[in-house]
Scaffold this motif. Sequence first.
Motif, PDB file in Angstrom:
ATOM      1  N   GLN A 169      -0.679  -4.780   4.320  1.00 25.62           N
ATOM      2  CA  GLN A 169      -1.496  -3.602   4.621  1.00 25.62           C
ATOM      3  C   GLN A 169      -1.510  -2.608   3.457  1.00 25.62           C
ATOM      4  O   GLN A 169      -2.120  -1.553   3.559  1.00 25.62           O
ATOM      5  CB  GLN A 169      -0.960  -2.904   5.878  1.00 25.62           C
ATOM      6  CG  GLN A 169      -0.905  -3.783   7.098  1.00 25.62           C
ATOM      7  CD  GLN A 169      -2.284  -4.240   7.528  1.00 25.62           C
ATOM      8  OE1 GLN A 169      -3.210  -3.445   7.568  1.00 25.62           O
ATOM      9  NE2 GLN A 169      -2.419  -5.517   7.823  1.00 25.62           N
ATOM     10  N   GLY A 170      -0.799  -2.924   2.364  1.00 25.68           N
ATOM     11  CA  GLY A 170      -0.759  -2.043   1.208  1.00 25.68           C
ATOM     12  C   GLY A 170       0.308  -0.966   1.289  1.00 25.68           C
ATOM     13  O   GLY A 170       0.389  -0.102   0.432  1.00 25.68           O
ATOM     14  N   ARG A 171       1.148  -1.006   2.296  1.00 33.62           N
ATOM     15  CA  ARG A 171       2.229  -0.028   2.414  1.00 33.62           C
ATOM     16  C   ARG A 171       3.394  -0.437   1.522  1.00 33.62           C
ATOM     17  O   ARG A 171       3.614  -1.612   1.281  1.00 33.62           O
ATOM     18  CB  ARG A 171       2.698   0.065   3.860  1.00 33.62           C
ATOM     19  CG  ARG A 171       1.677   0.634   4.791  1.00 33.62           C
ATOM     20  CD  ARG A 171       2.288   0.844   6.179  1.00 33.62           C
ATOM     21  NE  ARG A 171       1.283   1.301   7.105  1.00 33.62           N
ATOM     22  CZ  ARG A 171       0.666   0.518   7.979  1.00 33.62           C
ATOM     23  NH1 ARG A 171       0.964  -0.769   8.048  1.00 33.62           N
ATOM     24  NH2 ARG A 171      -0.244   1.008   8.783  1.00 33.62           N
ATOM     25  N   SER A 172       4.160   0.556   1.102  1.00 35.17           N
ATOM     26  CA  SER A 172       5.359   0.260   0.318  1.00 35.17           C
ATOM     27  C   SER A 172       6.565   0.883   1.000  1.00 35.17           C
ATOM     28  O   SER A 172       6.472   1.946   1.614  1.00 35.17           O
ATOM     29  CB  SER A 172       5.222   0.799  -1.108  1.00 35.17           C
ATOM     30  OG  SER A 172       5.124   2.202  -1.089  1.00 35.17           O
ATOM     31  N   VAL A 181       5.555  -8.894   4.304  1.00 29.67           N
ATOM     32  CA  VAL A 181       5.792  -8.561   2.901  1.00 29.67           C
ATOM     33  C   VAL A 181       5.082  -9.585   2.019  1.00 29.67           C
ATOM     34  O   VAL A 181       5.265 -10.787   2.178  1.00 29.67           O
ATOM     35  CB  VAL A 181       7.301  -8.543   2.581  1.00 29.67           C
ATOM     36  CG1 VAL A 181       7.540  -8.331   1.090  1.00 29.67           C
ATOM     37  CG2 VAL A 181       8.000  -7.467   3.392  1.00 29.67           C
ATOM     38  N   VAL A 182       4.254  -9.094   1.110  1.00 30.00           N
ATOM     39  CA  VAL A 182       3.529  -9.976   0.199  1.00 30.00           C
ATOM     40  C   VAL A 182       4.036  -9.874  -1.234  1.00 30.00           C
ATOM     41  O   VAL A 182       3.736 -10.729  -2.060  1.00 30.00           O
ATOM     42  CB  VAL A 182       2.003  -9.713   0.235  1.00 30.00           C
ATOM     43  CG1 VAL A 182       1.438 -10.054   1.612  1.00 30.00           C
ATOM     44  CG2 VAL A 182       1.674  -8.282  -0.143  1.00 30.00           C
ATOM     45  N   ALA A 183       4.817  -8.828  -1.521  1.00 29.08           N
ATOM     46  CA  ALA A 183       5.349  -8.675  -2.876  1.00 29.08           C
ATOM     47  C   ALA A 183       6.553  -7.739  -2.854  1.00 29.08           C
ATOM     48  O   ALA A 183       6.716  -6.930  -1.940  1.00 29.08           O
ATOM     49  CB  ALA A 183       4.287  -8.108  -3.816  1.00 29.08           C
ATOM     50  N   ALA A 184       7.379  -7.887  -3.861  1.00 30.19           N
ATOM     51  CA  ALA A 184       8.485  -6.965  -4.100  1.00 30.19           C
ATOM     52  C   ALA A 184       8.462  -6.632  -5.581  1.00 30.19           C
ATOM     53  O   ALA A 184       8.330  -7.530  -6.413  1.00 30.19           O
ATOM     54  CB  ALA A 184       9.817  -7.586  -3.706  1.00 30.19           C
ATOM     55  N   ARG A 209       2.867   8.563   0.550  1.00 26.25           N
ATOM     56  CA  ARG A 209       2.112   8.370  -0.684  1.00 26.25           C
ATOM     57  C   ARG A 209       1.438   7.013  -0.622  1.00 26.25           C
ATOM     58  O   ARG A 209       1.913   6.111   0.041  1.00 26.25           O
ATOM     59  CB  ARG A 209       3.036   8.423  -1.899  1.00 26.25           C
ATOM     60  CG  ARG A 209       3.917   9.639  -1.969  1.00 26.25           C
ATOM     61  CD  ARG A 209       3.590  10.653  -2.967  1.00 26.25           C
ATOM     62  NE  ARG A 209       3.309  10.114  -4.266  1.00 26.25           N
ATOM     63  CZ  ARG A 209       2.682  10.811  -5.191  1.00 26.25           C
ATOM     64  NH1 ARG A 209       2.290  12.020  -4.947  1.00 26.25           N
ATOM     65  NH2 ARG A 209       2.436  10.300  -6.363  1.00 26.25           N
ATOM     66  N   TRP A 210       0.323   6.877  -1.314  1.00 30.16           N
ATOM     67  CA  TRP A 210      -0.414   5.621  -1.372  1.00 30.16           C
ATOM     68  C   TRP A 210      -0.512   5.158  -2.810  1.00 30.16           C
ATOM     69  O   TRP A 210      -0.654   5.950  -3.732  1.00 30.16           O
ATOM     70  CB  TRP A 210      -1.833   5.805  -0.827  1.00 30.16           C
ATOM     71  CG  TRP A 210      -1.918   5.985   0.637  1.00 30.16           C
ATOM     72  CD1 TRP A 210      -2.126   5.023   1.567  1.00 30.16           C
ATOM     73  CD2 TRP A 210      -1.806   7.201   1.373  1.00 30.16           C
ATOM     74  NE1 TRP A 210      -2.155   5.553   2.818  1.00 30.16           N
ATOM     75  CE2 TRP A 210      -1.959   6.895   2.732  1.00 30.16           C
ATOM     76  CE3 TRP A 210      -1.578   8.535   1.013  1.00 30.16           C
ATOM     77  CZ2 TRP A 210      -1.916   7.849   3.729  1.00 30.16           C
ATOM     78  CZ3 TRP A 210      -1.536   9.479   1.999  1.00 30.16           C
ATOM     79  CH2 TRP A 210      -1.695   9.138   3.346  1.00 30.16           C
ATOM     80  N   TRP A 211      -0.459   3.839  -2.998  1.00 29.20           N
ATOM     81  CA  TRP A 211      -0.641   3.252  -4.321  1.00 29.20           C
ATOM     82  C   TRP A 211      -2.117   2.912  -4.477  1.00 29.20           C
ATOM     83  O   TRP A 211      -2.693   2.221  -3.651  1.00 29.20           O
ATOM     84  CB  TRP A 211       0.190   1.984  -4.467  1.00 29.20           C
ATOM     85  CG  TRP A 211       0.015   1.321  -5.788  1.00 29.20           C
ATOM     86  CD1 TRP A 211      -0.718   0.218  -6.075  1.00 29.20           C
ATOM     87  CD2 TRP A 211       0.584   1.739  -7.032  1.00 29.20           C
ATOM     88  NE1 TRP A 211      -0.643  -0.082  -7.407  1.00 29.20           N
ATOM     89  CE2 TRP A 211       0.148   0.831  -8.018  1.00 29.20           C
ATOM     90  CE3 TRP A 211       1.406   2.789  -7.408  1.00 29.20           C
ATOM     91  CZ2 TRP A 211       0.520   0.948  -9.355  1.00 29.20           C
ATOM     92  CZ3 TRP A 211       1.773   2.895  -8.732  1.00 29.20           C
ATOM     93  CH2 TRP A 211       1.344   1.995  -9.684  1.00 29.20           C
ATOM     94  N   VAL A 212      -2.743   3.437  -5.506  1.00 26.58           N
ATOM     95  CA  VAL A 212      -4.148   3.159  -5.775  1.00 26.58           C
ATOM     96  C   VAL A 212      -4.186   2.064  -6.826  1.00 26.58           C
ATOM     97  O   VAL A 212      -3.775   2.264  -7.974  1.00 26.58           O
ATOM     98  CB  VAL A 212      -4.886   4.423  -6.261  1.00 26.58           C
ATOM     99  CG1 VAL A 212      -6.341   4.109  -6.543  1.00 26.58           C
ATOM    100  CG2 VAL A 212      -4.759   5.523  -5.219  1.00 26.58           C
TER     101      VAL A 212
END
Length: 163
Positions: free
Chosen positions: A101-104, A66-69, A141-144
């Motif tokens: 990895q950019g996943r949420s 985890v890099v952010a919340a 879903r992906w965050w762009v």
Amino acid sequence: MSLRYFNQTGWTAIFHGTDTEIGRMVRVEGWDQATGTALVVDSKRGALRPVTDYEDFSHLEKAEHVVAAVPGGGWRVHWADEGPGGTPLTEQVLAWLITSQGRSTAIMVDAHGHVEDADGADAFIPPGEERMDRIGPARRRWWVWGPGRWVDRPASLDRCRAC
């Protein structure tokens, strides 16, 4: 994605079990400075131990880091039959965990104060949306980051052979 796949080091040790111990996944807490061996907590000894000290150690698996919340932003998660007696259940999203990895992953706190993820949810309800008949099934879903929005499938995946 289950919360058990998140940790600080980004690695999980897998143990296949013995006659007296069941198979398990254990969070890697660090690395031995001299040997580079993964270290896990031995709760019986109250110390860190190399995974290779355990006869049933199998292998290491990559875990999410985890890099952010970010705040839940008014989103809710809905399950069609996870409430009492198989009734519908809707929970407020407390936060979104963002991985390297950019996943949420949506994180909730239930009425009893238990923290859990939205793994297996039937729908994500956007802020301000009230009618369940207008909400489709949960989907990946992906965050762009550039435009700063959620999409069903970013164009970059069409160019990615490994995706």
